[in-house]
Design a protein around this motif. Structure first.
Motif, PDB file in Angstrom:
ATOM      1  N   THR A  22       0.861  -1.172   0.000  1.00 29.64           N
ATOM      2  CA  THR A  22       0.000   0.000   0.000  1.00 29.64           C
ATOM      3  C   THR A  22       0.900   1.224   0.000  1.00 29.64           C
ATOM      4  O   THR A  22       1.857   1.292   0.777  1.00 29.64           O
ATOM      5  CB  THR A  22      -0.909   0.007   1.243  1.00 29.64           C
ATOM      6  N   ILE A  23       0.595   2.150  -0.904  1.00 31.15           N
ATOM      7  CA  ILE A  23       1.333   3.412  -0.894  1.00 31.15           C
ATOM      8  C   ILE A  23       0.365   4.528  -0.526  1.00 31.15           C
ATOM      9  O   ILE A  23      -0.822   4.457  -0.847  1.00 31.15           O
ATOM     10  CB  ILE A  23       2.045   3.696  -2.235  1.00 31.15           C
ATOM     11  N   LYS A  24       0.875   5.537   0.160  1.00 36.48           N
ATOM     12  CA  LYS A  24       0.086   6.703   0.546  1.00 36.48           C
ATOM     13  C   LYS A  24       0.612   7.899  -0.225  1.00 36.48           C
ATOM     14  O   LYS A  24       1.822   8.132  -0.266  1.00 36.48           O
ATOM     15  CB  LYS A  24       0.211   6.990   2.039  1.00 36.48           C
ATOM     16  N   PHE A  25      -0.309   8.648  -0.816  1.00 39.76           N
ATOM     17  CA  PHE A  25       0.083   9.868  -1.522  1.00 39.76           C
ATOM     18  C   PHE A  25      -1.144  10.726  -1.744  1.00 39.76           C
ATOM     19  O   PHE A  25      -2.274  10.256  -1.644  1.00 39.76           O
ATOM     20  CB  PHE A  25       0.765   9.545  -2.856  1.00 39.76           C
ATOM     21  N   ASN A  26      -0.923  11.995  -2.018  1.00 41.32           N
ATOM     22  CA  ASN A  26      -1.996  12.895  -2.401  1.00 41.32           C
ATOM     23  C   ASN A  26      -1.954  12.979  -3.924  1.00 41.32           C
ATOM     24  O   ASN A  26      -0.986  13.488  -4.496  1.00 41.32           O
ATOM     25  CB  ASN A  26      -1.803  14.285  -1.790  1.00 41.32           C
ATOM     26  N   PRO A  27      -2.987  12.453  -4.600  1.00 40.67           N
ATOM     27  CA  PRO A  27      -2.963  12.412  -6.061  1.00 40.67           C
ATOM     28  C   PRO A  27      -2.871  13.772  -6.749  1.00 40.67           C
ATOM     29  O   PRO A  27      -2.535  13.836  -7.921  1.00 40.67           O
ATOM     30  CB  PRO A  27      -4.292  11.729  -6.419  1.00 40.67           C
ATOM     31  N   SER A  28      -3.155  14.842  -6.037  1.00 42.03           N
ATOM     32  CA  SER A  28      -3.040  16.155  -6.667  1.00 42.03           C
ATOM     33  C   SER A  28      -1.738  16.868  -6.304  1.00 42.03           C
ATOM     34  O   SER A  28      -1.554  18.027  -6.658  1.00 42.03           O
ATOM     35  CB  SER A  28      -4.235  17.034  -6.292  1.00 42.03           C
ATOM     36  N   ASP A  29      -0.838  16.171  -5.628  1.00 44.61           N
ATOM     37  CA  ASP A  29       0.429  16.760  -5.217  1.00 44.61           C
ATOM     38  C   ASP A  29       1.403  16.763  -6.397  1.00 44.61           C
ATOM     39  O   ASP A  29       1.895  15.718  -6.806  1.00 44.61           O
ATOM     40  CB  ASP A  29       0.997  15.972  -4.041  1.00 44.61           C
ATOM     41  N   ILE A  30       1.685  17.923  -6.916  1.00 44.88           N
ATOM     42  CA  ILE A  30       2.582  18.051  -8.059  1.00 44.88           C
ATOM     43  C   ILE A  30       3.977  17.528  -7.711  1.00 44.88           C
ATOM     44  O   ILE A  30       4.705  17.035  -8.572  1.00 44.88           O
ATOM     45  CB  ILE A  30       2.627  19.508  -8.591  1.00 44.88           C
TER      46      ILE A  30
END
Length: 148
Positions: A22-30
């Motif tokens: 599982t990876i965590k990220f903000n999909p709108s983070d440039i």
């Protein structure tokens, strides 16, 4: 004295990869997109370097050694970004440049993440526009009431 708290949504999502990571990220983070492009560039540079070595030899054993070395370098780059053992968990027993569904495995990962980002950004922009309109309508009503 009154103490209030505010909890902000950071936009982080947890994305399950093949049921093993599982990876965590903000999909709108440039910044995340920039890092993905950097990883793609690094992998491309590894491939370019190995292609030059590959072209210099006709020996099949040497070509297999070059391919193995290329895969190890690429795995190290991907693991460096996504975490130790990511490749062995997500891509066990197969080289990152093996093909599946018209792309190499590593391309499928990177472009799949970029597609996820694009979908999420599109949905978030629509939600943002609706929220901004709600607030501007609300505060415009108040401001016209007090600023005649």
């Amino acid at each position: 004295m009154r103490k209030d708290t505010m909890t902000l949504d950071t936009g982080l999502v947890e994305l399950d990869i093949n049921g093993v990571r599982t990876i965590k990220f903000n999909p709108s983070d440039i910044g995340f997109a920039e890092d993905l492009y950097g990883l793609a560039s690094k992998i491309g540079a590894i491939q370019d370097a190995r292609e030059a070595e590959f072209a210099k030899t006709e020996d099949p054993v040497a070509k297999f050694d070059i391919s193995l070395s290329e895969d190890k370098e690429m795995r190290a780059a991907v693991d460096d970004y996504f975490g130790e053992g990511f490749c062995s968990d997500v891509f066990p027993g197969v080289r990152l440049y093996a093909l599946a569904d018209g792309m190499t495995l590593v391309e499928g990962l990177l472009y799949g993440l970029l597609d996820k980002m694009d979908e999420d950004i599109t949905a978030n922009i629509a939600r943002r526009d609706a929220k901004v309109k709600k607030y501007t309508d609300k505060y415009h009503k108040y401001s016209s009431k007090y600023h005649k």
